[in-house]
Motif scaffolding. Structure first.
Motif, PDB file in Angstrom:
ATOM      1  N   THR A   2      -3.381  -5.304   4.757  1.00 57.22           N
ATOM      2  CA  THR A   2      -3.550  -5.896   3.430  1.00 57.22           C
ATOM      3  C   THR A   2      -3.396  -7.410   3.492  1.00 57.22           C
ATOM      4  O   THR A   2      -2.539  -7.927   4.223  1.00 57.22           O
ATOM      5  CB  THR A   2      -2.508  -5.324   2.447  1.00 57.22           C
ATOM      6  OG1 THR A   2      -2.686  -3.914   2.335  1.00 57.22           O
ATOM      7  CG2 THR A   2      -2.649  -5.942   1.066  1.00 57.22           C
ATOM      8  N   TYR A  14      -9.611  -4.401   8.054  1.00 55.19           N
ATOM      9  CA  TYR A  14      -9.480  -3.821   9.396  1.00 55.19           C
ATOM     10  C   TYR A  14      -9.987  -4.820  10.417  1.00 55.19           C
ATOM     11  O   TYR A  14     -10.712  -5.763  10.087  1.00 55.19           O
ATOM     12  CB  TYR A  14     -10.213  -2.483   9.507  1.00 55.19           C
ATOM     13  CG  TYR A  14     -11.727  -2.552   9.474  1.00 55.19           C
ATOM     14  CD1 TYR A  14     -12.483  -2.442  10.645  1.00 55.19           C
ATOM     15  CD2 TYR A  14     -12.414  -2.713   8.267  1.00 55.19           C
ATOM     16  CE1 TYR A  14     -13.869  -2.498  10.612  1.00 55.19           C
ATOM     17  CE2 TYR A  14     -13.796  -2.766   8.233  1.00 55.19           C
ATOM     18  CZ  TYR A  14     -14.518  -2.646   9.404  1.00 55.19           C
ATOM     19  OH  TYR A  14     -15.889  -2.702   9.379  1.00 55.19           O
ATOM     20  N   ARG A  56      -6.675  -4.252   0.123  1.00 50.39           N
ATOM     21  CA  ARG A  56      -5.901  -3.257   0.866  1.00 50.39           C
ATOM     22  C   ARG A  56      -6.677  -2.633   2.026  1.00 50.39           C
ATOM     23  O   ARG A  56      -6.112  -1.840   2.783  1.00 50.39           O
ATOM     24  CB  ARG A  56      -5.472  -2.136  -0.076  1.00 50.39           C
ATOM     25  CG  ARG A  56      -4.378  -2.522  -1.064  1.00 50.39           C
ATOM     26  CD  ARG A  56      -4.072  -1.360  -1.970  1.00 50.39           C
ATOM     27  NE  ARG A  56      -2.933  -1.615  -2.835  1.00 50.39           N
ATOM     28  CZ  ARG A  56      -2.609  -0.851  -3.870  1.00 50.39           C
ATOM     29  NH1 ARG A  56      -3.364   0.201  -4.165  1.00 50.39           N
ATOM     30  NH2 ARG A  56      -1.560  -1.142  -4.616  1.00 50.39           N
ATOM     31  N   SER A  57      -7.950  -2.947   2.137  1.00 43.47           N
ATOM     32  CA  SER A  57      -8.816  -2.223   3.072  1.00 43.47           C
ATOM     33  C   SER A  57      -9.309  -3.103   4.217  1.00 43.47           C
ATOM     34  O   SER A  57     -10.423  -2.936   4.716  1.00 43.47           O
ATOM     35  CB  SER A  57     -10.013  -1.650   2.307  1.00 43.47           C
ATOM     36  OG  SER A  57     -10.633  -2.661   1.518  1.00 43.47           O
ATOM     37  N   GLY A  95     -10.341  -2.088  -2.571  1.00 47.12           N
ATOM     38  CA  GLY A  95     -10.280  -1.200  -1.418  1.00 47.12           C
ATOM     39  C   GLY A  95      -9.119  -0.238  -1.425  1.00 47.12           C
ATOM     40  O   GLY A  95      -8.101  -0.461  -2.100  1.00 47.12           O
ATOM     41  N   THR A  96      -9.286   0.823  -0.679  1.00 45.42           N
ATOM     42  CA  THR A  96      -8.234   1.827  -0.508  1.00 45.42           C
ATOM     43  C   THR A  96      -8.170   2.234   0.949  1.00 45.42           C
ATOM     44  O   THR A  96      -9.102   1.998   1.728  1.00 45.42           O
ATOM     45  CB  THR A  96      -8.512   3.083  -1.364  1.00 45.42           C
ATOM     46  OG1 THR A  96      -9.755   3.673  -0.933  1.00 45.42           O
ATOM     47  CG2 THR A  96      -8.581   2.749  -2.842  1.00 45.42           C
ATOM     48  N   THR A  97      -7.059   2.861   1.304  1.00 45.57           N
ATOM     49  CA  THR A  97      -6.933   3.515   2.599  1.00 45.57           C
ATOM     50  C   THR A  97      -6.764   5.014   2.361  1.00 45.57           C
ATOM     51  O   THR A  97      -6.608   5.460   1.221  1.00 45.57           O
ATOM     52  CB  THR A  97      -5.717   2.968   3.367  1.00 45.57           C
ATOM     53  OG1 THR A  97      -4.545   3.079   2.531  1.00 45.57           O
ATOM     54  CG2 THR A  97      -5.909   1.504   3.721  1.00 45.57           C
ATOM     55  N   ALA A 133     -14.173  -1.080   2.700  1.00 38.46           N
ATOM     56  CA  ALA A 133     -13.571  -1.614   3.922  1.00 38.46           C
ATOM     57  C   ALA A 133     -14.078  -3.034   4.178  1.00 38.46           C
ATOM     58  O   ALA A 133     -15.263  -3.333   4.016  1.00 38.46           O
ATOM     59  CB  ALA A 133     -13.901  -0.717   5.101  1.00 38.46           C
ATOM     60  N   ALA A 187      -8.919   2.324   6.761  1.00 42.73           N
ATOM     61  CA  ALA A 187      -9.542   1.773   5.564  1.00 42.73           C
ATOM     62  C   ALA A 187     -10.607   2.757   5.095  1.00 42.73           C
ATOM     63  O   ALA A 187     -11.360   3.305   5.900  1.00 42.73           O
ATOM     64  CB  ALA A 187     -10.164   0.417   5.860  1.00 42.73           C
ATOM     65  N   ALA A 241      -6.092  -0.616   9.412  1.00 42.83           N
ATOM     66  CA  ALA A 241      -5.871  -0.871   7.979  1.00 42.83           C
ATOM     67  C   ALA A 241      -4.744  -1.880   7.799  1.00 42.83           C
ATOM     68  O   ALA A 241      -3.682  -1.736   8.409  1.00 42.83           O
ATOM     69  CB  ALA A 241      -5.523   0.426   7.254  1.00 42.83           C
ATOM     70  N   ASP A 262       0.840  -1.205   0.000  1.00 42.57           N
ATOM     71  CA  ASP A 262       0.000   0.000   0.000  1.00 42.57           C
ATOM     72  C   ASP A 262       0.873   1.253   0.000  1.00 42.57           C
ATOM     73  O   ASP A 262       1.052   1.915   1.025  1.00 42.57           O
ATOM     74  CB  ASP A 262      -0.917  -0.035   1.234  1.00 42.57           C
ATOM     75  CG  ASP A 262      -2.085   0.932   1.122  1.00 42.57           C
ATOM     76  OD1 ASP A 262      -2.324   1.461   0.025  1.00 42.57           O
ATOM     77  OD2 ASP A 262      -2.763   1.153   2.146  1.00 42.57           O
TER      78      ASP A 262
END
Length: 469
Positions: free
Chosen positions: A396, A144, A141-142, A411-413, A424, A420, A394, A74
């Motif tokens: 991955t 949690y 990547r998101s 997903g993104t952070t 998420a 996240a 957050a 990430d």
């Protein structure tokens, strides 16, 4: 006599409608309405899931200690730009850190990133082998979680609870599907790295499920299981005679009390006997071609993560339902650059080789491969200028095969990799999705204990449809 044999209600139920109930259950099971019951003395008999499964078996590469996602998966240009500055105060409002002062300075990514494959997955320079299978994996990547210390977070990831005593994902899988192997356990565990897992045996335990479904730790050197070989003076005939006598006694008791743990005991004795012939052959890496050993970086007779990855493939080939590899080495509170290089050198090649090998053998489509740890690492520095603290907000993971959409980055952070953001995915959501791929409605795969129906996802979880091929 046992009280059940004298109870009036039991007599009326079993003798009045008992045969009809058996016939009805068989008809409903054939139509897929009811779940066929495994015999008590064979709890690992194959069973059908709720709906057609995309995945028939699982290999779970658990990177215990929590890999640092800012260095591996990430990349954050803004974090690099703000390296050495304090994080925004509003970001830390209500934040609880494990060990560091939350007001520690930000630490930019320590390694370079580049895009790979037709999908354009962005990966660290530390993962050159994973980059070669970028189009075969899905990166999330998101992720949690709720826990920020190793033992409760590992147990949550594997059992759906931070408390001891719940069945693991592998145990739930074997409870729901049984095993395709009569010669090996349904759930096998390997461990490598610098130490054992923080969560211990609870990571692969059966909790309140019958103990037939718990993970069986294997060793990659010597006897696969301790005490598998007969002691001096005991030959196969003596052992077989002793075992048959013991099983007759156990079955007499099982017929009277119906305790599933007696069935587990019978099954375990029989399994141990069969394993004396099957396990050494399955664990013999010297039988593999040289080019396969080189692809993994495996060396027969030498314990390593690479050996364990190849052994995992050999075991699922032989019908083992669930193989989990724990590699506890990722807790970099300091010496981040040095230790991450070492960890990736030890794991990257074999992880990618496992995906390639399963694909080569035509097994990837129905084998679910999972790679990830229990949480992530902070954007803030720890350990002087070369470490990161635990971070639940957050992290991955990546997945491959078994109905997972390949080439996907989900997903993104936020700009600093702190929380996240889009798409998420909570731990419960991940487990709900994994069970869905194995053919189960996660709300219906339950077990009654102490008056309550329990499940892997507790009372939470949703299937992440975007992950599905």
């Amino acid at each position: 006599m046992h009280p059940n044999l004298l109870a009036r209600r039991w007599f009326l139920q079993q003798c009045g409608v008992g045969l009809g109930s058996l016939a009805l259950m068989d008809l409903l099971a054939r139509d897929g309405i009811a779940k066929p019951q495994a015999p008590l003395d064979d709890p690992l008999a194959p069973k059908k899931p709720h709906h057609p499964a995309r995945a028939k078996r699982v290999i779970y590469l658990f990177m215990a200690g929590a890999p640092s996602q800012p260095e591996l998966f990430d990349y954050k240009p803004e974090l690099a730009r703000l390296n050495g500055t304090l994080p925004p105060p509003e970001l830390l409002k209500g934040y609880r850190a494990a060990f560091i002062n939350p007001n520690s300075k930000l630490l930019g990514p320590r390694f370079k990133f580049s895009k790979h494959g037709k999908c354009g997955a962005e990966l660290s320079e530390l993962l050159p082998h994973l980059a070669t299978v970028a189009d075969d994996i899905a990166i999330v990547r998101s992720m949690y979680t709720d826990a920020f210390n190793h033992a409760p977070a590992q147990i949550l990831m594997n059992t759906g609870s931070t408390q001891f005593g719940r069945p693991s994902f592998g145990a739930w899988t074997c409870y729901g599907l049984g095993s395709e192997s009569r010669e090996l356990p349904g759930f096998v565990v390997f461990s490598s790295g610098s130490k054992g897992t923080s969560g211990g045996n609870s990571n692969w335990g059966s909790g309140f499920l019958p103990t037939a479904y718990q993970g069986v730790p294997f060793r990659s050197g010597g006897d696969p299981v301790l005490y598998l070989s007969n002691p001096p003076g005991i030959d196969v005939e003596v052992q077989r005679d002793s075992l048959e006598s013991l099983n007759r006694l156990n079955k007499m008791k099982l017929d009277v009390v119906g305790d599933p743990e007696i069935g587990t005991r019978i099954n375990s004795y029989e399994m141990a006997f069969r394993m004396q012939a099957s396990a050494p052959e399955a664990m013999d890496l010297a039988r593999e071609p040289k080019h396969v050993l080189e692809m993994y970086g495996a060396e027969p007779g030498k314990a390593s993560f690479a050996n364990n990855c190849l052994l995992a493939r050999r075991l699922v080939e032989r019908g083992v339902r669930f193989v989990q590899l724990f590699h506890e080495a990722w807790d970099q509170h300091s010496d981040l650059k040095r230790d991450l290089k070492k960890n990736c050198l030890n794991t990257d090649k074999a992880s990618a080789a496992l995906v390639k090998d399963l694909k080569r053998l035509g097994m990837l489509d129905d084998t679910l491969v999972i790679w990830g740890g229990e949480f992530g690492r902070t954007p803030m520095v720890q350990g002087g200028d070369d470490g990161r603290d635990h971070h639940p907000n957050a992290f991955t993971i990546w997945l491959a095969g078994g109905g997972v959409k390949p080439g996907l980055t989900l997903g993104t952070t936020d700009d600093l990799g702190f929380n996240a953001a889009d798409d998420a995915v909570h731990v419960h959501d991940l487990n709900a999705t994994l069970l869905h791929l194995l053919g189960f409605d996660h709300t219906q795969l339950t077990y009654k204990f102490q008056g309550r129906q329990f499940r892997l996802t507790d009372v939470h979880g949703r299937v992440v449809d975007k992950l599905l091929a």
